[in-house]
Design an enzyme around this catalytic site. Structure first.
Site, PDB file in Angstrom:
ATOM      1  N   CYS A  61       0.835  -1.206   0.000  1.00 26.79           N
ATOM      2  CA  CYS A  61       0.000   0.000   0.000  1.00 26.79           C
ATOM      3  C   CYS A  61       0.866   1.250   0.000  1.00 26.79           C
ATOM      4  CB  CYS A  61      -0.902   0.013   1.223  1.00 26.79           C
ATOM      5  SG  CYS A  61      -2.072  -1.351   1.213  1.00 26.79           S
ATOM      6  N   GLY A  97      -0.425   0.187  -5.124  1.00 29.15           N
ATOM      7  CA  GLY A  97      -1.734  -0.418  -4.887  1.00 29.15           C
ATOM      8  C   GLY A  97      -2.756   0.081  -5.877  1.00 29.15           C
ATOM      9  N   ASN A  99       0.184   0.841   6.009  1.00 33.74           N
ATOM     10  CA  ASN A  99       0.989   0.028   5.095  1.00 33.74           C
ATOM     11  C   ASN A  99       1.755  -0.972   5.953  1.00 33.74           C
ATOM     12  OD1 ASN A  99       3.985   0.718   3.120  1.00 33.74           O
ATOM     13  ND2 ASN A  99       2.644  -1.027   3.072  1.00 33.74           N
ATOM     14  N   GLY A 100       1.528  -2.270   5.728  1.00 31.61           N
ATOM     15  CA  GLY A 100       2.224  -3.282   6.501  1.00 31.61           C
ATOM     16  C   GLY A 100       1.318  -4.441   6.847  1.00 31.61           C
ATOM     17  N   CYS A 129      12.584  -3.896   4.821  1.00 30.50           N
ATOM     18  CA  CYS A 129      12.228  -4.896   3.809  1.00 30.50           C
ATOM     19  C   CYS A 129      13.066  -4.654   2.550  1.00 30.50           C
ATOM     20  CB  CYS A 129      10.744  -4.790   3.461  1.00 30.50           C
ATOM     21  SG  CYS A 129      10.290  -5.789   2.033  1.00 30.50           S
ATOM     22  N   TYR A 180      12.117  -4.518  -5.716  1.00 33.03           N
ATOM     23  CA  TYR A 180      10.986  -4.545  -6.644  1.00 33.03           C
ATOM     24  C   TYR A 180       9.950  -3.430  -6.470  1.00 33.03           C
ATOM     25  CZ  TYR A 180       6.609  -6.169  -8.751  1.00 33.03           C
ATOM     26  OH  TYR A 180       5.449  -6.245  -9.466  1.00 33.03           O
ATOM     27  N   CYS A 225       6.171 -14.149   2.894  1.00 31.70           N
ATOM     28  CA  CYS A 225       6.332 -12.949   3.716  1.00 31.70           C
ATOM     29  C   CYS A 225       5.140 -12.812   4.658  1.00 31.70           C
ATOM     30  CB  CYS A 225       6.419 -11.706   2.823  1.00 31.70           C
ATOM     31  SG  CYS A 225       6.493 -10.168   3.771  1.00 31.70           S
ATOM     32  N   CYS A 254      15.623  -7.002   6.449  1.00 33.11           N
ATOM     33  CA  CYS A 254      14.931  -8.284   6.459  1.00 33.11           C
ATOM     34  C   CYS A 254      15.174  -8.956   5.103  1.00 33.11           C
ATOM     35  CB  CYS A 254      13.434  -8.084   6.670  1.00 33.11           C
ATOM     36  SG  CYS A 254      12.494  -9.637   6.500  1.00 33.11           S
ATOM     37  N   CYS A 257      12.416 -13.761   3.131  1.00 37.50           N
ATOM     38  CA  CYS A 257      11.844 -14.515   2.006  1.00 37.50           C
ATOM     39  C   CYS A 257      12.927 -15.203   1.193  1.00 37.50           C
ATOM     40  CB  CYS A 257      10.973 -13.624   1.131  1.00 37.50           C
ATOM     41  SG  CYS A 257      11.727 -12.062   0.698  1.00 37.50           S
TER      42      CYS A 257
HETATM   43  S1  SF4 Z   1      10.074 -11.457   4.148  1.00 35.43           S
HETATM   44 FE1  SF4 Z   1      10.850 -10.530   2.224  1.00 35.43          FE
HETATM   45  S2  SF4 Z   1       9.132  -9.304   1.422  1.00 35.43           S
HETATM   46 FE2  SF4 Z   1       8.689  -9.750   3.600  1.00 35.43          FE
HETATM   47  S3  SF4 Z   1       9.482  -7.998   4.780  1.00 35.43           S
HETATM   48 FE3  SF4 Z   1      11.124  -9.535   4.708  1.00 35.43          FE
HETATM   49  S4  SF4 Z   1      12.333  -8.981   2.858  1.00 35.43           S
HETATM   50 FE4  SF4 Z   1      10.360  -7.936   2.710  1.00 35.43          FE
END
Ligand code: SF4
Length: 490
Positions: free
Chosen positions: A25, A51, A126-127, A263, A269, A409, A459, A462
């Site tokens: 979002c 979005g 957003n989240g 993230c 992306y 995710c 993070c 994924c």
């Molecule tokens: S798991 Fe992947 S998509 Fe989700 S917050 Fe972590 S880096 Fe981002």
């Protein structure tokens, strides 16, 4: 509360295909800006890529909050004629993507509005709140009635609860109760709040517009409306702005564990290439990923092409580093996607095919390096390889500017389930064979983090499966009521 305006029917998001996760979002807020609704509209318009399922704008004027929202793209959800209804110099807006489809979706379009005993509030999120399910059950057992199927509504209930309402730090206390990924814009009758979770999963920035303040998910929205970028809202920071000025406070609890977890997929992306996210220009980082890919997976080839638009920057980097000419091998039809409702996989695949056309004059008889930013399910990329061969490419070498996506995710990005992620069950060589590509190279995790001095601040769950905080184990089925299927407002 204004009734949601169903000005459009749910459609397949234009930017989404089988090989990319769904967008999340986008937020935009303005304080002290005459004609705030128009400014917010423009700020959201610059973030439409985040979005496309719904959008809304809420404005406060003379102590009253009014909201216009609806389904579809921003221009459909908030038509120009309705913006005139939103007089005032303070407001918040939202463009929405979620996993939800079907008739209940209009309930979930944001900003969400709640009438508390001491006035109306508006919330844009957003989240993904990972403890929303447990909190919701607790509140329902105490008699609370939920109006949407989103995790975001939980914040409104906390703001309204007696234990929070009388606390002078009400908004901070409510946010501290939430665990997960959140950037919120929150508006009372006379104050606008911007807050970011302590891990800093999602971006949120602020800028100056004349004497007023603006807030956005991405810097591209700040610059596009002619505002001056000021800074990020810090992870764990709560900024409040009202007639007395601006105040910044810190959330006192870390909400599910300490440590930053930006993230990395925002940079890989989601974000627009001209945005600065977590302090980095997105385009430049993506170019560096392409350069790194050329070092990690060199190949003898005649041309480098991108899967537009997602692979453009990394393809430039690959071409620059390898010395192989950068060419335009695919033409993208930007108008496919919004025109069709695609219920079945077959129809959906056919629309995806119409989205990109290969150029035989460019790729015919050539050894082609194709660069894209990610592979999720793999079905779309497989069709791309076939398309290139049909156009005469003699070899097709795939280069992906992130590591294999093997884990779902839980923090606000709409990935398929683990079983649908091609890299969750197949080796790189198995994926290459499935793609029918001559070679396949993914950027390494080391390469992914190489542009960042603070590598531990990201993070990458994924890719490596190590989640930086709890993923939420509550009974998600409770979000099936009443707004349709479970959805998190990402
Ligand atoms: S798991 Fe992947 S998509 Fe989700 S917050 Fe972590 S880096 Fe981002």
């Amino acid at each position: 509360m204004e009734s949601p305006d169903e000005t459009d029917c749910p459609e397949f998001p234009a930017h989404m295909d089988d090989d990319h996760p769904g967008e999340e979002c986008g937020l935009f807020g303005a304080f002290g800006c005459p004609g705030a609704a128009r400014i917010i509209f423009d700020g959201l318009f610059a973030q439409q890529h985040r979005g496309q399922e719904g959008a809304g704008i809420a404005v406060s004027n003379a102590g009253k909050i009014r909201c216009v929202k609806g389904l579809g793209l921003l221009a459909n959800a908030v038509p120009a004629g309705r913006i005139r209804e939103l007089a005032g110099d303070m407001g918040i807006g939202h463009v929405r993507y979620s996993t939800t489809g079907g008739g209940g979706i209009a309930h979930n379009v944001q900003p969400l509005i709640g009438d508390c005993v001491d006035g109306r509030w508006a919330v844009a999120h957003n989240g993904n709140i990972v403890n929303a399910y447990e909190l919701r059950r607790l509140h329902q057992e105490s008699g609370a009635l939920f109006q949407t199927g989103t995790d975001s509504e939980m914040l409104l209930h906390l703001l309204a609860a007696p234990g929070y309402r009388k606390d002078p730090m009400r908004v901070a206390r409510a946010c501290e109760t939430l665990i997960g990924a959140y950037s919120f814009l929150i508006m009372s009758r006379d104050r606008l709040y911007a807050v970011r979770d302590p891990h800093g999963f999602r971006p949120l920035v602020m800028g100056r517009l004349g004497k007023g303040w603006v807030f956005a998910s991405e810097t591209c929205a700040i610059t596009q409306i002619g505002a001056v970028y000021e800074r990020e809202i810090e992870p764990g920071e709560l900024v409040a702005v009202d007639a007395n000025g601006m105040a910044s406070t810190r959330l006192s609890r870390s909400g599910g564990g300490a440590g930053l977890s930006h993230c990395v997929f925002e940079i890989v992306y989601f974000a627009r290439p001209d945005s600065r996210v977590f302090g980095h220009n997105v385009h430049q980082v993506r170019v560096s990923y392409g350069e790194r890919l050329a070092e990690e997976y060199p190949v003898d080839a005649d041309i480098v092409i991108a899967v537009p638009d997602s692979g453009n920057s990394a393809a430039m980097g690959y071409a620059r580093k390898s010395g192989i000419p950068y060419e335009m091998g695919f033409i993208r039809n930007h108008y496919v996607g919004r025109t069709f409702i695609m219920p079945g996989q077959e129809e959906r695949a056919s629309q995806v095919d119409k989205k990109l056309a290969a150029m035989p004059e460019t790729v015919g008889g050539k050894r082609v390096v194709v660069v894209d930013d990610s592979i999720v399910r793999g079905t779309t990329m497989r069709r791309r390889v076939r398309t290139l061969r049909e156009a005469g490419a003699s070899q097709v070498h795939l280069r992906i500017s992130c590591p294999p996506v093997a884990h779902p995710c839980y923090y606000g990005i709409d990935f398929p389930t683990a079983g649908e992620l091609i890299a969750s069950s197949k080796s790189v060589e198995e994926i290459r064979r499935y793609m029918e590509a001559d070679s396949l190279g993914y950027l390494s995790v080391t390469g992914l983090l190489s542009p960042f001095a603070d590598k531990r601040s990201y993070c990458i769950a994924c890719f490596d499966g190590f989640y930086p905080m709890e993923t939420g184990s509550g009974d998600k089925s409770i979000l099936d009521e009443p707004g349709g299927p479970a959805s998190s407002d990402s």
